[in-house]
Design a protein around this motif. Structure first.
Motif, PDB file in Angstrom:
ATOM      1  N   ASN A  16      97.833   7.767  39.196  1.00  0.00           N
ATOM      2  CA  ASN A  16      97.644   7.393  37.797  1.00  0.00           C
ATOM      3  C   ASN A  16      98.787   6.502  37.310  1.00  0.00           C
ATOM      4  OD1 ASN A  16      95.178   8.546  37.215  1.00  0.00           O
ATOM      5  ND2 ASN A  16      96.061  10.499  36.633  1.00  0.00           N
ATOM      6  N   ILE A  17     100.020   6.877  37.630  1.00  0.00           N
ATOM      7  CA  ILE A  17     101.163   6.047  37.237  1.00  0.00           C
ATOM      8  C   ILE A  17     101.043   4.670  37.853  1.00  0.00           C
ATOM      9  CG2 ILE A  17     103.634   5.702  37.720  1.00  0.00           C
ATOM     10  CD1 ILE A  17     103.192   7.378  35.263  1.00  0.00           C
ATOM     11  N   THR A  18     100.673   4.614  39.120  1.00  0.00           N
ATOM     12  CA  THR A  18     100.535   3.333  39.812  1.00  0.00           C
ATOM     13  C   THR A  18      99.521   2.449  39.092  1.00  0.00           C
ATOM     14  OG1 THR A  18     101.140   4.325  41.921  1.00  0.00           O
ATOM     15  CG2 THR A  18      99.925   2.239  42.008  1.00  0.00           C
ATOM     16  N   MET A  19      98.395   3.024  38.668  1.00  0.00           N
ATOM     17  CA  MET A  19      97.364   2.268  37.960  1.00  0.00           C
ATOM     18  C   MET A  19      97.920   1.702  36.643  1.00  0.00           C
ATOM     19  SD  MET A  19      93.772   3.637  36.352  1.00  0.00           S
ATOM     20  CE  MET A  19      94.674   4.823  35.353  1.00  0.00           C
ATOM     21  N   TRP A  20      98.637   2.543  35.872  1.00  0.00           N
ATOM     22  CA  TRP A  20      99.166   2.092  34.583  1.00  0.00           C
ATOM     23  C   TRP A  20     100.254   1.046  34.771  1.00  0.00           C
ATOM     24  CZ3 TRP A  20      99.123   7.887  33.581  1.00  0.00           C
ATOM     25  CH2 TRP A  20      97.863   8.278  33.117  1.00  0.00           C
ATOM     26  N   VAL A  21     101.119   1.260  35.772  1.00  0.00           N
ATOM     27  CA  VAL A  21     102.170   0.277  36.047  1.00  0.00           C
ATOM     28  C   VAL A  21     101.529  -1.050  36.449  1.00  0.00           C
ATOM     29  CG1 VAL A  21     104.051  -0.330  37.621  1.00  0.00           C
ATOM     30  CG2 VAL A  21     103.989   1.942  36.564  1.00  0.00           C
ATOM     31  N   GLU A  22     100.492  -1.005  37.283  1.00  0.00           N
ATOM     32  CA  GLU A  22      99.803  -2.229  37.704  1.00  0.00           C
ATOM     33  C   GLU A  22      99.285  -3.014  36.505  1.00  0.00           C
ATOM     34  OE1 GLU A  22      99.455  -3.783  40.599  1.00  0.00           O
ATOM     35  OE2 GLU A  22     100.717  -2.281  41.528  1.00  0.00           O
ATOM     36  N   ARG A  23      98.727  -2.321  35.521  1.00  0.00           N
ATOM     37  CA  ARG A  23      98.226  -2.991  34.315  1.00  0.00           C
ATOM     38  C   ARG A  23      99.364  -3.686  33.577  1.00  0.00           C
ATOM     39  NH1 ARG A  23      94.218   1.678  31.893  1.00  0.00           N
ATOM     40  NH2 ARG A  23      92.608   1.450  33.478  1.00  0.00           N
ATOM     41  N   ALA A  75     100.505  -6.724  35.593  1.00  0.00           N
ATOM     42  CA  ALA A  75      99.527  -7.807  35.452  1.00  0.00           C
ATOM     43  C   ALA A  75      99.662  -8.530  34.114  1.00  0.00           C
ATOM     44  CB  ALA A  75      98.106  -7.259  35.607  1.00  0.00           C
ATOM     45  N   ARG A  76     100.105  -7.835  33.094  1.00  0.00           N
ATOM     46  CA  ARG A  76     100.297  -8.445  31.769  1.00  0.00           C
ATOM     47  C   ARG A  76     101.673  -9.098  31.626  1.00  0.00           C
ATOM     48  NH1 ARG A  76      98.692  -4.655  26.887  1.00  0.00           N
ATOM     49  NH2 ARG A  76      99.417  -6.528  25.813  1.00  0.00           N
ATOM     50  N   GLY A  77     102.513  -8.990  32.666  1.00  0.00           N
ATOM     51  CA  GLY A  77     103.834  -9.594  32.623  1.00  0.00           C
ATOM     52  C   GLY A  77     104.825  -8.794  31.790  1.00  0.00           C
ATOM     53  N   LEU A  78     104.557  -7.500  31.597  1.00  0.00           N
ATOM     54  CA  LEU A  78     105.432  -6.652  30.784  1.00  0.00           C
ATOM     55  C   LEU A  78     106.425  -5.853  31.626  1.00  0.00           C
ATOM     56  CD1 LEU A  78     102.677  -5.361  28.323  1.00  0.00           C
ATOM     57  CD2 LEU A  78     104.305  -7.248  27.978  1.00  0.00           C
TER      58      LEU A  78
END
Length: 162
Positions: free
Chosen positions: A84-91, A94-97
């Motif tokens: 779950n953390i990996t998914m949120w970090v990926e988002r 991807a947004r450059g944040l």
């Protein structure tokens, strides 16, 4: 003897005005009702304005406040699974944040850091959120707001130790 209108209001649900005297001292119910208020404020001040989900805001804030943290530490801090953390970090990446770089001390892990855009976004979002919550909780005195936050923090820390 009939209840006064003041007591009747205090024993009703916040919306819908159903009798809820039996739930008055059920902490889980009260936390859920308070959560509805906080979620509404979050979505108005941060979610819709900055296209962030509550968990994404929290992950971004923790990364910004803890440079070089790992996904493993984030997962532990939030009591969620590593996928779950990996998914949120990926988002967020991807947004450059957020940027992910290989760890110098452990080649199997990555260090996470907020980008300049991510740090600026979390600062603006936090400022908006704090102001929105203050307005939503204006019926509480400043001391009551501090006490509420301290008690909730104490509850969460105590539960984490159990």
């Amino acid at each position: 003897m009939p209840k006064s209108r003041l007591n009747a209001t205090a024993d009703e649900t916040p919306a819908g005005h159903l009798a809820a005297a039996g739930l008055r001292h059920v902490l889980g119910y009260q936390l859920a009702q308070a959560g509805v208020v906080c979620t509404r404020v979050f979505m108005r001040e941060v979610g819709d304005a900055h296209d962030l989900r509550p968990v994404e805001y929290t992950v971004l804030h923790l990364i910004a406040e803890n440079p070089a943290c790992s996904s493993v530490r984030l997962a532990k801090a939030l009591s969620v699974t590593k996928p779950n953390i990996t998914m949120w970090v990926e988002r967020l990446v991807a947004r450059g944040l957020v940027q992910r770089t290989p760890s110098a001390s452990d080649k199997r892990s990555h260090e996470l850091r907020a980008t300049a855009a991510g740090a600026a976004l979390v600062a603006r979002a936090t400022q908006s959120l704090v102001a929105g919550e203050a307005a939503a909780l204006a019926h509480l005195s400043p001391g009551e707001r501090v006490m509420l936050a301290e008690l909730l923090h104490k509850l969460a820390r105590g539960a984490a130790r159990s």
